[in-house]
Write a protein that holds these residues in place. Sequence first.
Motif, PDB file in Angstrom:
ATOM      1  N   MET A   1     -10.601 -36.546  87.612  1.00 37.38           N
ATOM      2  CA  MET A   1     -12.007 -36.981  87.573  1.00 37.38           C
ATOM      3  C   MET A   1     -12.419 -37.498  88.951  1.00 37.38           C
ATOM      4  O   MET A   1     -11.627 -38.168  89.620  1.00 37.38           O
ATOM      5  CB  MET A   1     -12.179 -38.094  86.530  1.00 37.38           C
ATOM      6  N   PHE A   3     -14.999 -39.517  91.545  1.00 38.68           N
ATOM      7  CA  PHE A   3     -16.079 -40.467  91.797  1.00 38.68           C
ATOM      8  C   PHE A   3     -16.955 -39.823  92.873  1.00 38.68           C
ATOM      9  O   PHE A   3     -16.554 -39.727  94.028  1.00 38.68           O
ATOM     10  CB  PHE A   3     -15.505 -41.796  92.296  1.00 38.68           C
ATOM     11  N   THR A  11     -23.008 -47.531  93.509  1.00 35.61           N
ATOM     12  CA  THR A  11     -22.172 -48.734  93.459  1.00 35.61           C
ATOM     13  C   THR A  11     -22.583 -49.722  94.544  1.00 35.61           C
ATOM     14  O   THR A  11     -22.704 -50.929  94.309  1.00 35.61           O
ATOM     15  CB  THR A  11     -20.692 -48.363  93.634  1.00 35.61           C
ATOM     16  N   LYS A  61     -11.239 -54.074  85.309  1.00 28.12           N
ATOM     17  CA  LYS A  61     -11.512 -52.763  84.715  1.00 28.12           C
ATOM     18  C   LYS A  61     -12.768 -52.823  83.859  1.00 28.12           C
ATOM     19  O   LYS A  61     -13.068 -53.847  83.245  1.00 28.12           O
ATOM     20  CB  LYS A  61     -10.340 -52.301  83.844  1.00 28.12           C
ATOM     21  N   PHE A  81     -18.148 -33.547  81.540  1.00 30.45           N
ATOM     22  CA  PHE A  81     -18.893 -34.748  81.193  1.00 30.45           C
ATOM     23  C   PHE A  81     -19.004 -35.639  82.436  1.00 30.45           C
ATOM     24  O   PHE A  81     -18.277 -35.449  83.426  1.00 30.45           O
ATOM     25  CB  PHE A  81     -18.238 -35.519  80.028  1.00 30.45           C
ATOM     26  N   VAL A  94     -19.508 -40.359  88.019  1.00 27.53           N
ATOM     27  CA  VAL A  94     -18.222 -39.641  88.014  1.00 27.53           C
ATOM     28  C   VAL A  94     -18.394 -38.368  87.178  1.00 27.53           C
ATOM     29  O   VAL A  94     -19.225 -38.308  86.264  1.00 27.53           O
ATOM     30  CB  VAL A  94     -17.076 -40.499  87.433  1.00 27.53           C
ATOM     31  N   GLU A  96     -16.086 -34.931  85.366  1.00 30.49           N
ATOM     32  CA  GLU A  96     -14.799 -34.288  85.091  1.00 30.49           C
ATOM     33  C   GLU A  96     -15.090 -32.938  84.414  1.00 30.49           C
ATOM     34  O   GLU A  96     -16.087 -32.772  83.721  1.00 30.49           O
ATOM     35  CB  GLU A  96     -13.935 -35.168  84.169  1.00 30.49           C
ATOM     36  N   GLN A 112     -14.291 -41.530  76.641  1.00 31.36           N
ATOM     37  CA  GLN A 112     -14.039 -42.840  77.244  1.00 31.36           C
ATOM     38  C   GLN A 112     -13.754 -42.667  78.729  1.00 31.36           C
ATOM     39  O   GLN A 112     -12.941 -41.808  79.126  1.00 31.36           O
ATOM     40  CB  GLN A 112     -12.852 -43.544  76.566  1.00 31.36           C
ATOM     41  N   ILE A 113     -14.424 -43.471  79.536  1.00 37.24           N
ATOM     42  CA  ILE A 113     -14.197 -43.453  80.995  1.00 37.24           C
ATOM     43  C   ILE A 113     -13.829 -44.881  81.418  1.00 37.24           C
ATOM     44  O   ILE A 113     -14.546 -45.838  81.088  1.00 37.24           O
ATOM     45  CB  ILE A 113     -15.460 -43.010  81.759  1.00 37.24           C
ATOM     46  N   ILE A 114     -12.743 -45.023  82.121  1.00 32.19           N
ATOM     47  CA  ILE A 114     -12.310 -46.346  82.562  1.00 32.19           C
ATOM     48  C   ILE A 114     -12.387 -46.406  84.089  1.00 32.19           C
ATOM     49  O   ILE A 114     -11.727 -45.607  84.778  1.00 32.19           O
ATOM     50  CB  ILE A 114     -10.868 -46.648  82.102  1.00 32.19           C
ATOM     51  N   LEU A 115     -13.187 -47.321  84.583  1.00 27.17           N
ATOM     52  CA  LEU A 115     -13.265 -47.544  86.032  1.00 27.17           C
ATOM     53  C   LEU A 115     -12.472 -48.795  86.384  1.00 27.17           C
ATOM     54  O   LEU A 115     -12.436 -49.755  85.610  1.00 27.17           O
ATOM     55  CB  LEU A 115     -14.716 -47.711  86.481  1.00 27.17           C
ATOM     56  N   GLU A 116     -11.868 -48.748  87.545  1.00 33.84           N
ATOM     57  CA  GLU A 116     -11.041 -49.880  87.964  1.00 33.84           C
ATOM     58  C   GLU A 116     -11.373 -50.245  89.410  1.00 33.84           C
ATOM     59  O   GLU A 116     -11.554 -49.361  90.253  1.00 33.84           O
ATOM     60  CB  GLU A 116      -9.556 -49.516  87.850  1.00 33.84           C
ATOM     61  N   VAL A 117     -11.452 -51.521  89.667  1.00 34.68           N
ATOM     62  CA  VAL A 117     -11.654 -51.989  91.034  1.00 34.68           C
ATOM     63  C   VAL A 117     -10.312 -52.503  91.558  1.00 34.68           C
ATOM     64  O   VAL A 117      -9.716 -53.396  90.963  1.00 34.68           O
ATOM     65  CB  VAL A 117     -12.690 -53.130  91.095  1.00 34.68           C
ATOM     66  N   VAL A 118      -9.833 -51.885  92.616  1.00 29.23           N
ATOM     67  CA  VAL A 118      -8.530 -52.303  93.168  1.00 29.23           C
ATOM     68  C   VAL A 118      -8.698 -52.683  94.624  1.00 29.23           C
ATOM     69  O   VAL A 118      -9.695 -52.360  95.240  1.00 29.23           O
ATOM     70  CB  VAL A 118      -7.469 -51.188  93.034  1.00 29.23           C
TER      71      VAL A 118
ATOM     72  N   LEU B 454     -11.797 -50.970  96.257  1.00 28.97           N
ATOM     73  CA  LEU B 454     -11.852 -49.547  95.933  1.00 28.97           C
ATOM     74  C   LEU B 454     -12.204 -49.430  94.464  1.00 28.97           C
ATOM     75  O   LEU B 454     -11.547 -50.022  93.612  1.00 28.97           O
ATOM     76  CB  LEU B 454     -10.479 -48.887  96.193  1.00 28.97           C
ATOM     77  N   ARG B 456     -12.316 -46.901  91.444  1.00 24.80           N
ATOM     78  CA  ARG B 456     -11.750 -45.604  91.098  1.00 24.80           C
ATOM     79  C   ARG B 456     -11.792 -45.415  89.579  1.00 24.80           C
ATOM     80  O   ARG B 456     -11.969 -46.372  88.823  1.00 24.80           O
ATOM     81  CB  ARG B 456     -10.313 -45.502  91.588  1.00 24.80           C
ATOM     82  N   GLY B 459      -8.845 -43.851  84.269  1.00 24.42           N
ATOM     83  CA  GLY B 459      -8.466 -43.019  83.125  1.00 24.42           C
ATOM     84  C   GLY B 459      -9.681 -42.470  82.416  1.00 24.42           C
ATOM     85  O   GLY B 459     -10.785 -43.000  82.550  1.00 24.42           O
TER      86      GLY B 459
END
Lengths: 118, 512
Positions: A1, A3, A11, A61, A81, A94, A96, A112-118, B454, B456, B459
């Motif tokens: 997927m 971004f 964002t 997340k 989607f 995003v 996919e 279901q779409i899971i975004l994560e900030v790292v 970042l 991203r 999942g």
Amino acid sequence: MVFVNVGRSGTAMLLAGFGAVPNWIGIGSGSGAVNVNNTVLIAHTDRNAITGSADTSTVQKTSYTADFTSVEISGTNLREFGLFNLSSGGTLWVREGFASVSFDGTNELQIQIILEVV
Amino acid sequence: MVIYNMVSVVNTDYRDGIEEIEVTNSMGDNNAGGSFNVRFNNDRGRFSDTFTIGQTITILAEQDVNPPTTTLFVGVIEEINMTGVPNNEFLELSGRDFSARLMDATIEPEVYNSTEASAIITDIVDKYVSNITTTNVNVTSTTIPRRVYLQTNVYDAIKELAEETGFYFFVDTNQDLNFIRRGSTSTTTILNNTNVIKSQVINNNENLFNRVFVYGDRYLTGRRQTFIADGGSVFNLARRPQDTFVTASGLVQSGGVFDILSTAPTGVNYLVDFEGSRIIFVSGTAAGNSIPASGASIIIDYNIDYPIAKFGRNSASIDLYGPYTKIIINNEIKDPRQAADVVRNQLEIYSNPTREISLELRGVFPLTVGNNIQVNLPLESINNESFIILEARYLFNKENNQADQVMNVKLNQRAKIATDTLKQIILDLRRLQASEIQTTQVITRLEDSTGSMLVRVSGWFVRTRTIGNSFILGHGSNGVLGSPAPSIAGGSQVVLGDQRSAFTVQRSGTDI
């Protein structure tokens, strides 16, 4: 997927308090390549608001889940989607694509779409 | 009576292995600061990897209470020193209290106009100092007309303001800056024959000054004088001229310096006699005749140099002890009123001989340097007098702890020592170096920033489930109650209620 670029801009805008948050998931039957330059779904067929609110219970997340009923998804060959910030038009965040999943009226769809900030 | 002590570093307490602890809180004329030194027995390197530079250290001590709960000192570890000979390994921690934060920070070029002293301090600390609060910076009655800082050390800047306002300052164990009027706070402890083991009272005139000169910066102001020439070559000015600009009958004249050459060179029309406050038009073979004709209009523009200089004296002190003169040269004094304040404060502090009181005490209790304390030692001619605490020194080791002799204090006034002179030399040098810095300078700032972000997709899932024979409004077949459900083999009847299956993941992905 992926971004996509316009999603990155969205964002950045949100950090400044501008723009709408992504609360919509669109689906489509297009099979074009997924890349950062995508701004729309290739063959957009439907878009639903996420079910309830985004889930932020996991630190750093955010999880977005949208449901599509057997009535509205019936007859769709799902191949793509994406996450959007408006009910129509708006900005794609995003996208996919994948081998098609067919719907004949006997089944429902949940994405279901899971975004994560790292 | 036994003294117990303890060291706490980042919430870990250390009571074993401590050989000696020394804590010194001392006060200058208008400032206070503290330092510490802790020596551990580092047998087999047991503490070698325990401490790091910059950690906060708390030193506690109490009489007959183990573990102790009274905080004597909070500071920062600035040096870790490990020494060893066979069977004797030691580790020493040393550093200063949080006033070190003030000492290590400087004020970027900045000007304050008509600002109350405590407001300047609060602003400086907020802008340039980390980890220090300003809750106990008390408002003064002194408004500073103008103050210029040119990369001035924060500690020295606050010290200067304290000198002008009659306040003193220190950083307490809560890392809060206290800016308090001298002598306004008293401790309840009384020092007398119940807690004083040894005493020494010294009177001398080392710090006695009753005539004070203060020289600050210099200012140039413009002036114009107009003359009608009478055929003479000399024009007398009211003040010694700088940066002269001369016209004769509307023509700009070229200038030179009087007596720098025996004869005026070619191209020079007039000479400036600075000390004589004169403009002299030249004539001669080389220079030619530049003497203005009678009736010509002569306009002389020049600058006058005004130095900031103030003098004050305490006549009563001079009558008693004779004259003692102090000269202060500080180019950072750019306002005459500031110079006058400095004169007043210096006379107030130094017009009488120094009386230093040194006491060795029984017990252990926290003393805030700068506070007043009552002393009753009739044999030393001190009868319930109140003195400022200049220094509180604690030395904990096995012998001192068991003998209940860990505290020494100095009161009233401190005799000047060599390090005071050295400190003044360093301050003067710093002022000299800073004199070329301008407040209007634009500085290119190259500063590090840390942290990144970042966003991203971690999942995604595409899930489906069958609707079974659930009634679904609007559905072609499952929307009719009693009709066969197409998804159920054998065609079960559509019924009310949720007969759907669990979701099954058809597609999914994750970022790796």
